[in-house]
Design a protein around this motif. Structure first.
Motif, short mmCIF file in Angstrom:
data_model
loop_
_atom_site.label_atom_id
_atom_site.label_comp_id
_atom_site.label_asym_id
_atom_site.label_seq_id
_atom_site.Cartn_x
_atom_site.Cartn_y
_atom_site.Cartn_z
N LEU A 16 -12.95 1.28 2.26
CA LEU A 16 -11.98 0.25 2.63
C LEU A 16 -12.29 -1.10 2.00
CD1 LEU A 16 -11.30 1.18 6.36
CD2 LEU A 16 -9.97 1.77 4.32
N THR A 17 -13.52 -1.29 1.55
CA THR A 17 -13.85 -2.52 0.82
C THR A 17 -13.08 -2.56 -0.49
OG1 THR A 17 -16.05 -2.66 1.81
CG2 THR A 17 -15.69 -3.85 -0.26
N VAL A 18 -13.07 -1.43 -1.21
CA VAL A 18 -12.29 -1.36 -2.45
C VAL A 18 -10.79 -1.42 -2.13
CG1 VAL A 18 -11.80 -0.01 -4.52
CG2 VAL A 18 -14.11 -0.05 -3.57
N ALA A 19 -10.39 -0.83 -1.01
CA ALA A 19 -8.97 -0.89 -0.61
C ALA A 19 -8.52 -2.33 -0.44
CB ALA A 19 -8.76 -0.11 0.68
N ALA A 20 -9.35 -3.14 0.22
CA ALA A 20 -9.00 -4.55 0.41
C ALA A 20 -8.98 -5.29 -0.93
CB ALA A 20 -10.00 -5.21 1.36
N ALA A 21 -9.92 -4.97 -1.82
CA ALA A 21 -9.95 -5.61 -3.14
C ALA A 21 -8.70 -5.25 -3.94
CB ALA A 21 -11.21 -5.20 -3.90
N PHE A 22 -8.27 -3.98 -3.85
CA PHE A 22 -7.06 -3.57 -4.55
C PHE A 22 -5.86 -4.32 -3.98
CE2 PHE A 22 -3.27 -1.13 -5.31
CZ PHE A 22 -3.40 -0.70 -6.63
N SER A 23 -5.79 -4.44 -2.66
CA SER A 23 -4.68 -5.17 -2.04
C SER A 23 -4.65 -6.62 -2.49
CB SER A 23 -4.81 -5.10 -0.51
OG SER A 23 -3.79 -5.84 0.13
N ASN A 24 -5.81 -7.25 -2.57
CA ASN A 24 -5.86 -8.64 -3.04
C ASN A 24 -5.36 -8.77 -4.47
OD1 ASN A 24 -6.85 -9.80 -0.66
ND2 ASN A 24 -8.97 -9.31 -1.19
N ALA A 25 -5.64 -7.77 -5.30
CA ALA A 25 -5.13 -7.79 -6.68
C ALA A 25 -3.63 -7.57 -6.71
CB ALA A 25 -5.84 -6.72 -7.50
N PHE A 26 -3.14 -6.70 -5.85
CA PHE A 26 -1.71 -6.42 -5.77
C PHE A 26 -0.93 -7.63 -5.26
CE2 PHE A 26 2.18 -4.82 -3.90
CZ PHE A 26 2.59 -3.82 -4.77
N GLY A 27 -1.50 -8.35 -4.28
CA GLY A 27 -0.81 -9.50 -3.68
C GLY A 27 0.47 -9.09 -2.98
N PRO A 28 0.40 -8.23 -1.94
CA PRO A 28 1.61 -7.69 -1.34
C PRO A 28 2.45 -8.73 -0.61
CG PRO A 28 -0.29 -7.12 -0.01
CD PRO A 28 -0.82 -7.75 -1.26
N GLU A 29 3.74 -8.48 -0.63
CA GLU A 29 4.65 -9.24 0.23
C GLU A 29 4.36 -8.89 1.69
OE1 GLU A 29 9.48 -9.72 0.99
OE2 GLU A 29 8.71 -8.02 -0.13
N HIS A 30 4.34 -7.59 1.97
CA HIS A 30 4.02 -7.08 3.31
C HIS A 30 2.76 -6.23 3.21
CE1 HIS A 30 8.53 -7.21 3.03
NE2 HIS A 30 8.36 -7.95 4.11
N LEU A 31 1.76 -6.55 4.01
CA LEU A 31 0.54 -5.76 4.08
C LEU A 31 0.40 -5.20 5.48
CD1 LEU A 31 -2.23 -4.69 3.17
CD2 LEU A 31 -3.18 -6.95 3.74
N GLU A 32 0.32 -3.87 5.58
CA GLU A 32 0.01 -3.23 6.85
C GLU A 32 -1.42 -2.69 6.79
OE1 GLU A 32 4.38 -1.52 8.29
OE2 GLU A 32 2.71 -0.15 7.99
N ILE A 33 -2.15 -2.88 7.89
CA ILE A 33 -3.50 -2.33 7.99
C ILE A 33 -3.51 -1.37 9.17
CG2 ILE A 33 -5.95 -2.83 8.24
CD1 ILE A 33 -5.43 -5.64 7.18
#
Length: 437
Positions: free
Chosen positions: A319-336
Motif C-alpha cells: 500500500l506504500t507503493v499504492a499511495a505513491a502511484f495515487s500521488n503520481a496520478f493526482g486523482p479527482e476522486h480518491l477512495e481508500i
C-alpha cells in the motif's frame, strides 16, 4: 475489458510512476483552436453568435439567451417534490461545509506602531458554468453557487446550454435549483462560446464581464477556460471525471466495481482506476466490472470508458507503493477501501477529494456529503484544489505604520534601495523626514 498494469517486483521512482499513469488520449490543447474561434465569434457578433452556436452545437435556437424570469418560475413550480427536498438538504450541507472554508482575518503587530493585517476579499462578480451534455447537473448549480454566496460574492451570472428537448430553454431542473438559490441572471448558452461570453461580456444581452469563471465542462470548455485566463480568473480546467480506488484484500469487490462504474457512466473518456496489492481482489473486481458494465443503464458508455487507455487495474507490492502511484496520478476522486484507511491517508499528498472506508462512496460527495464536487481532473490535483469558498476570495495585506515605526526602519529601506539600484525607493522614505535632516 479493463487493462492491467503490473508494477509488482519494482520500487518505482516518481518519474517512472508518472510514466505508468494511464491517461486518455486527449489534450486540452487540441481543442484550443476550435475554442478560440468560438470565443472570438462571440466577441465580434455577440448574441447572434451565441444563437448560431446553440443552433449548430446544441441543435436548437433558443428564443432567449438571457433567461426570462417566468422560465425560472415555471421550472420551480414544476420541480419534483422529492428532488426539491434532496436539493434543499444538499444546499444545507454544502453551505455548512463551505462556511468552514472562509479564513479569518488576522492582524499582526510587527513592532510598536507597525501593523500588517491579512484580510480576505471576495471578487465582486462571478460567472458559473453548469454543463448539460450526456447528463443534467442540478447538483453542480449548488456546488458552484453556495461557495460563492458564502464567500460574499455580490453578483452571480449562470450559464448552461440550451436544450433541444425543452424548446431551447435551459434544463428546467437547473433553472429550478438556481431559483431556489436566488439566482436570476441566467443565460442559455454553452461550451466555449459561453465561457468567452462570461469573460468578455455581451453588451446586447446585458451580460457584464465577470472576474472569475468556475464550473466543470467538456474539453472545449476546459480549453476556453485556459484561453480566457488573464481576462478573468478560473477555478481549474475541469474535464472528464476520474476515480482512483486504493483497496486491499479486505475490500468488497462489488463496492469497488460499483464505484468505478458510477464514474465511468459520466463520459467515454472518464477514468476508473483500481490500485491494489491483492491479485485476488483485482480478479474479483474485474469480474464484477464485466457484470456491471453489461447491466448498467449507460452500458455502452461505461464499457468504452473502462476499456480506454485512461482506466486500469494496477497491481503493486504494498500500500506504500499504492499511495505513491495515487500521488503520481493526482486523482479527482480518491477512495481508500482498506483495513486501515487512515494509515494510507497519511501517505496521500495529491487528491481533489478523499473518501475513506466502504461507506463513503464518491456518489456521496457528488450530492449530499457537504463537500464540493467541482474538483481538478486530469492529474491537476497535483497542483490545484477543488472549488470552495476560498476560490472566490483573495488574500490582501493591509499595511499600517505610524511615523515612528517607519522612522525605525528607514535606514534599512534606504540600504536595500541602494543595493538594488533603485534610489527613488529610499528617497520616498527619507522625504517623510526632511525636517529632521
Amino acid at each position: 475489458m479493463i487493462q492491467t498494469i503490473d508494477l509488482r517486483g519494482t520500487r518505482p521512482t516518481p518519474a517512472s510512476l508518472l510514466a505508468a499513469v494511464p491517461r486518455a488520449l486527449t489534450d486540452v490543447a487540441t481543442a484550443s483552436d476550435v475554442a478560440a474561434d468560438l470565443i472570438n465569434d462571440v466577441r465580434l457578433r455577440g448574441e447572434e453568435a451565441l444563437l448560431d452556436q446553440a443552433e449548430r452545437l446544441d441543435h436548437v435556437r433558443p428564443a432567449y439567451v438571457r433567461v426570462p424570469l417566468f422560465h425560472i418560475e415555471e421550472a420551480l413550480d414544476g420541480l419534483d417534490p422529492s428532488v426539491r427536498t434532496a436539493i434543499e438538504e444538499t444546499i444545507r450541507r454544502v453551505r455548512l461545509a463551505s462556511a468552514a472554508q472562509v479564513p479569518a482575518g488576522v492582524t499582526t503587530t510587527i513592532s510598536a506602531g507597525a501593523v500588517v493585517t491579512q484580510r480576505w476579499q471576495p471578487v465582486s462578480r462571478v460567472g458559473l458554468y453548469v454543463p448539460a451534455g450526456k447528463a443534467v447537473y442540478p447538483s453542480s448549480v449548488v456546488m458552484n453557487v453556495i461557495p460563492a454566496q458564502v464567500a460574499g460574492v455580490a453578483s452571480l451570472a449562470l450559464a448552461s446550454p440550451a436544450q433541444s428537448r425543452f424548446d431551447g430553454r435551459v434544463h428546467p431542473t437547473i433553472l429550478a435549483v438556481a431559483g431556489l438559490l436566488g439566482i436570476d441572471e441566467i443565460y442559455a448558452m454553452g461550451g466555449a462560446g459561453a465561457i468567452g461570453a462570461l469573460a468578455y461580456g455581451v453588451a446586447d444581452i446585458g451580460l457584464a464581464p465577470v472576474q472569475l469563471v468556475t464550473g466543470p465542462g467538456n474539453v472545449y470548455v476546459a480549453a476556453a477556460k485556459r484561453l480566457i485566463r488573464g481576462q478573468a480568473g478560473i477555478d481549474s480546467e475541469a474535464g472528464p471525471t476520474d476515480i482512483l480506488v486504493i483497496a486491499d484484500d479486505e475490500a468488497d469487490p462489488l463496492l469497488v466495481a460499483a464505484d468505478m462504474v458510477s464514474q465511468a457512466e459520466h463520459d467515454e473518456l472518464a477514468a476508473a482506476v483500481l490500485v491494489t496489492d491483492s491479485v485476488s481482489l483485482a480478479r474479483r473486481v474485474e469480474a464484477r466490472l464485466t457484470e456491471l458494465a453489461v447491466s448498467t443503464t449507460h452500458s455502452e458508455r461505461v464499457t468504452i470508458a473502462l476499456g480506454g487507455t485512461q482506466s486500469a487495474i494496477v497491481l503493486v507490492d504494498d500500500l506504500t507503493v499504492a499511495a505513491a502511484f495515487s500521488n503520481a496520478f493526482g486523482p479527482e476522486h480518491l477512495e481508500i477501501q482498506t483495513q486501515d484507511p487512515d494509515a494510507v491517508l497519511e501517505r496521500i499528498e495529491n487528491a481533489g477529494a478523499i473518501f475513506l472506508g466502504a461507506h463513503s462512496p464518491v456518489s456521496l460527495g457528488d450530492y449530499v456529503a457537504g463537500s464540493n464536487h467541482v474538483l481538478p481532473t486530469n492529474g491537476q490535483s497535483r497542483f490545484s484544489s477543488g472549488l470552495g469558498a476560498y476560490t472566490f476570495l483573495r488574500p490582501q495585506q493591509v499595511v499600517r505604520y505610524d511615523r515612528d515605526a517607519l522612522h525605525a526602519v528607514a535606514g534599512h529601506i534606504v540600504a536595500l534601495a541602494q543595493a538594488e539600484a533603485l534610489p527613488a525607493h529610499g528617497d520616498a522614505v527619507t522625504a517623510r523626514f526632511v525636517d529632521e535632516a
